[in-house]
Enzyme design. Structure first.
Site, PDB file in Angstrom:
ATOM      1  N   PRO A  17       0.839  -1.200   0.000  1.00 40.10           N
ATOM      2  CA  PRO A  17       0.000   0.000   0.000  1.00 40.10           C
ATOM      3  C   PRO A  17       0.874   1.250   0.000  1.00 40.10           C
ATOM      4  O   PRO A  17       2.051   1.191   0.342  1.00 40.10           O
ATOM      5  CB  PRO A  17      -0.770  -0.111   1.317  1.00 40.10           C
ATOM      6  CG  PRO A  17       0.128  -0.906   2.203  1.00 40.10           C
ATOM      7  CD  PRO A  17       0.852  -1.877   1.311  1.00 40.10           C
ATOM      8  N   SER A 264       7.474   4.350   9.390  1.00 35.68           N
ATOM      9  CA  SER A 264       7.576   3.377   8.308  1.00 35.68           C
ATOM     10  C   SER A 264       6.268   2.634   8.097  1.00 35.68           C
ATOM     11  O   SER A 264       5.370   2.679   8.929  1.00 35.68           O
ATOM     12  CB  SER A 264       8.714   2.399   8.593  1.00 35.68           C
ATOM     13  OG  SER A 264       8.231   1.319   9.358  1.00 35.68           O
ATOM     14  N   LYS A 265       6.201   1.963   6.950  1.00 37.23           N
ATOM     15  CA  LYS A 265       5.025   1.155   6.619  1.00 37.23           C
ATOM     16  C   LYS A 265       4.759   0.140   7.710  1.00 37.23           C
ATOM     17  O   LYS A 265       3.626  -0.179   8.019  1.00 37.23           O
ATOM     18  CB  LYS A 265       5.271   0.394   5.312  1.00 37.23           C
ATOM     19  CG  LYS A 265       5.128   1.225   4.076  1.00 37.23           C
ATOM     20  CD  LYS A 265       5.109   0.327   2.844  1.00 37.23           C
ATOM     21  CE  LYS A 265       4.957   1.190   1.591  1.00 37.23           C
ATOM     22  NZ  LYS A 265       4.838   0.397   0.389  1.00 37.23           N
ATOM     23  N   ARG A 266       5.846  -0.363   8.289  1.00 37.45           N
ATOM     24  CA  ARG A 266       5.694  -1.402   9.310  1.00 37.45           C
ATOM     25  C   ARG A 266       5.055  -0.866  10.580  1.00 37.45           C
ATOM     26  O   ARG A 266       4.604  -1.624  11.422  1.00 37.45           O
ATOM     27  CB  ARG A 266       7.056  -2.046   9.626  1.00 37.45           C
ATOM     28  CG  ARG A 266       7.512  -3.029   8.587  1.00 37.45           C
ATOM     29  CD  ARG A 266       8.841  -3.634   8.969  1.00 37.45           C
ATOM     30  NE  ARG A 266       9.852  -2.604   9.209  1.00 37.45           N
ATOM     31  CZ  ARG A 266      10.535  -1.987   8.245  1.00 37.45           C
ATOM     32  NH1 ARG A 266      10.310  -2.295   6.998  1.00 37.45           N
ATOM     33  NH2 ARG A 266      11.429  -1.069   8.537  1.00 37.45           N
ATOM     34  N   ASP A 267       5.011   0.462  10.718  1.00 37.31           N
ATOM     35  CA  ASP A 267       4.371   1.006  11.914  1.00 37.31           C
ATOM     36  C   ASP A 267       2.870   0.742  11.907  1.00 37.31           C
ATOM     37  O   ASP A 267       2.232   0.765  12.953  1.00 37.31           O
ATOM     38  CB  ASP A 267       4.677   2.500  12.056  1.00 37.31           C
ATOM     39  CG  ASP A 267       6.108   2.736  12.502  1.00 37.31           C
ATOM     40  OD1 ASP A 267       6.595   1.925  13.310  1.00 37.31           O
ATOM     41  OD2 ASP A 267       6.737   3.688  12.039  1.00 37.31           O
TER      42      ASP A 267
END
Ligand code: GLU
Length: 507
Positions: A17, A264-267
């Protein structure tokens, strides 16, 4: 700035995404293009087949549409340089790699992945980590610079796997100008011989990116700071092709709210707020992440917030229409250092947009939510609800926080009743008040309030003693919009009915 028509691009890779930082990059590109009457195009950089994620491209296009950041050229929009998806442009890249080989700026390399792995491991054992294929080590590797020409020809004719690598010159000092960072100086010794063309017939990001930016006549490359380390190679490639390089602007990072590192996206939702514009479900893991759209944010509020996350106007204006953004945006006012994301400020923006939205428009937005709850009211009535609730609301959903605006309370807050209602006394008082209501011909909030004041003054009572009783009758609780406003909205008949019910239950 050059005289050429401004052309910028947003070039995401469909590997997942779109992060809100990506939306900001797209926004800044869009604003810059519009400001200069130029073009903003979207190119999908999907040369890395191993990282392709189904659904990501559609997600990116939908997210941009939701934000009102619409390209005028590119994937989904067409244009003079179609196709704009790099996988569909695959056949054209090989010739460019060959061109660099023939000019002496690139070479064929036949080293297998296993051989390269081995060398890296040996280097580590010898306490020389980070081995690189570069201007020194390439002289001992298997490539068209070290092997005899006929051997190279034979290998290629034989169908041996090979890659094309850029031949980085040795020890040259090179500089390029970044609109945000100023002059960036580097020495070519810091750079390795990057692969430009892979053995699977696909270009790498670097080759496809440069070839496409050139052939699509991109004038300004505005992208995230994480691409700054690639810029020296790109500058060298422009030199090798003898093409004029575009201007560069590398945007600062968006940091976590505590300033500790990049958001980050991982957040995902880990920090209590979304990092994506729309909901996303990972097709491989099934993991779900929430988006600003589904959380109830106005796209304009989200975009307005992103504008100020790295860019600042010369005055302290905070709320901008899209046209104002276009008119005032300049790359020069983008900061160099990272900007901390502020989830509370993001809510504040939403609140401002919600307050500024006309009640009838808000009414149309809450109608589907009301239907889900089985509530049917006219748009006019729903608009009245919005008027009462909007001051305290942050999200559209908050406008429905007063269930008593749709039906009489079915329970009464026990604490409130215990504290404020005097059995045998409050009932009679409310009954009298109900009779006073009969005399109000135009049942508006102002008239109700005026009568109420008259009523308590005549009785020698204080506001604090009587108002809560009226409130309990109407809503069952002590919080919420003013009682006179609630009464005006639900009407005289319903108001009197609620007073009667409340007396029969509590007195
Ligand atoms: N494909 C790169 C990305 O995913 C584009 C970087 C650039 O704009 O050059 O961000």
């Amino acid at each position: 700035m050059s005289e050429k028509r401004v052309r910028v691009r947003f070039a995401p890779s469909p590997t997942g995404p779109l992060h809100m930082g990506g939306v900001r990059t797209a926004l800044y590109n869009y604003l810059f293009a519009k400001k200069h009457g130029g073009d903003f195009l979207i190119r999908i950089e999907d040369t890395d087949q191993g990282r392709f994620v189904p659904g990501a491209e559609d997600y990116i296009l939908e997210a941009l549409k939701w934000c009102g950041i619409e390209p005028n050229e590119g994937v989904g929009y067409g244009g003079p340089h179609a196709p704009y998806r790099q996988s569909e442009r695959k056949p054209m890249y090989r010739a460019y790699a060959e061109e660099l080989v023939s000019k002496g700026w690139a070479y064929y390399a036949f080293d297998t992945p296993e051989e390269l792995d081995n060398i890296r491991k040996q280097a580590e054992l010898a306490k020389m980590p980070n081995w690189q294929y570069n201007s020194i080590s390439r002289n001992t590797m298997k490539n068209s610079l070290t092997l005899p020409a006929d051997d190279v020809q034979a290998r290629i004719a034989n169908g041996d796997a090979y890659v094309v690598r850029f031949k980085m010159p040795r020890n040259e000092e090179v500089r390029f100008h970044d609109i945000i960072r100023g002059w960036v100086v580097f020495n070519t010794n810091e750079l390795d011989d990057k692969v430009l063309f892979k053995s699977d017939g696909m270009p790498t990001y670097h080759l496809a990116n440069i070839v496409d930016d050139h052939t699509m006549e991109i004038t300004h490359v505005i992208r995230g700071e994480e691409w700054l380390p690639s810029a020296p190679l790109h500058v060298m490639m422009y030199r090798a092709f003898e093409w004029e390089a575009p201007e560069f602007a590398h945007l600062p990072l968006i940091l976590k709210p505590d300033g500790n590192g990049k958001l980050s996206k991982r957040d995902g939702d880990r920090l209590g707020f979304p990092v994506f514009p729309l909901n996303w479900k990972d097709p491989h893991t099934g993991e779900q992440s929430s988006g600003y759209r589904e959380r109830g944010y106005f796209p304009k509020a989200f975009v307005n917030m992103l504008l100020l996350l790295g860019w600042a106007p010369s005055n302290n204006q905070e709320i901008f229409t899209m046209q104002e953004m276009i008119d005032t945006f300049t790359i020069e006012r983008i900061g160099k250092s990272g900007s901390k994301f502020d989830p509370e400020k993001t809510k504040w923006f939403n609140q401002q947009y919600l307050r500024a939205t006309p009640n009838l428009e808000l009414a149309e937005m809450i109608q589907p939510l009301l239907k889900e709850k089985g509530i049917e009211v006219s748009n006019e009535y729903a608009a009245g609800v919005c008027e009462l609730m909007k001051e305290r609301a942050v999200f559209i959903q908050d406008l429905l926080e007063g269930p008593y605006l749709f039906s009489a309370p079915s329970t009464y807050d026990a604490d409130a009743v215990a504290k404020k209602w005097k059995k045998g006394e409050s009932g009679a008082l409310m009954n009298e008040w109900s009779n006073v209501l009969d005399g109000i011909s135009e049942f508006t909030s102002a008239n109700i309030e005026a009568s109420f004041k008259e009523f308590i003054t005549a009785k020698g009572l204080g506001m604090g003693a009587v108002m809560p009783l009226f409130r309990i009758c109407l809503t069952g609780v002590l919080t919420g919009p003013a009682s006179s406003e609630v009464a005006a909205l639900i009407g005289k008949e319903e108001t009197k009915k609620r007073i009667a019910t409340c007396i029969s239950v509590n007195d």
